[in-house]
Design a protein around this motif. Structure first.
Motif: not given
Length: 109
Positions: A91-92, A97-99, A106-107
């Protein structure tokens, strides 16, 4: 059809083989099986530790120890702890990976 029959047979065999991951079940069942064949044929296993259990069943000492309910309980508890750790770690990793993907998106914009 043959394809449907083969799929059903595979599912039933896979379910049985995965039962070997349960040390309490192992007290009742013992099979001498070609383990190398199983490693290839059942690569879709949800509980891959069943193959390790099947290997351990080849040793008389393991079979004798497994009859002891405390031994079976200890193995069961260790498997649960492993799965809990594995689930949290996975899960971590998925969150990280999602972040990272979100930051990359975003960049780029």
């Amino acid at each position: 059809s043959d394809d449907t029959g083969n799929r059903l047979r595979f599912q039933l065999e896979l379910e049985f083989v995965q039962c070997l991951a349960n040390p309490n079940y192992l007290n009742c069942e013992y099979l001498k099986v070609n383990i190398r064949m199983l490693r290839n044929e059942y690569s879709l296993m949800v509980y891959p530790q069943c193959l390790h259990m099947l290997e351990l069943l080849q040793y008389e000492h393991f079979r004798k120890e497994l009859v002891n309910a405390q031994c079976a309980k200890f193995i069961d508890e260790q498997q649960i702890l492993h799965w809990q750790h594995y689930s949290r770690k996975r899960m971590r990793l998925q969150q990280a990976l999602a972040e990272q993907q979100q930051q990359n998106n975003t960049s780029v914009k």
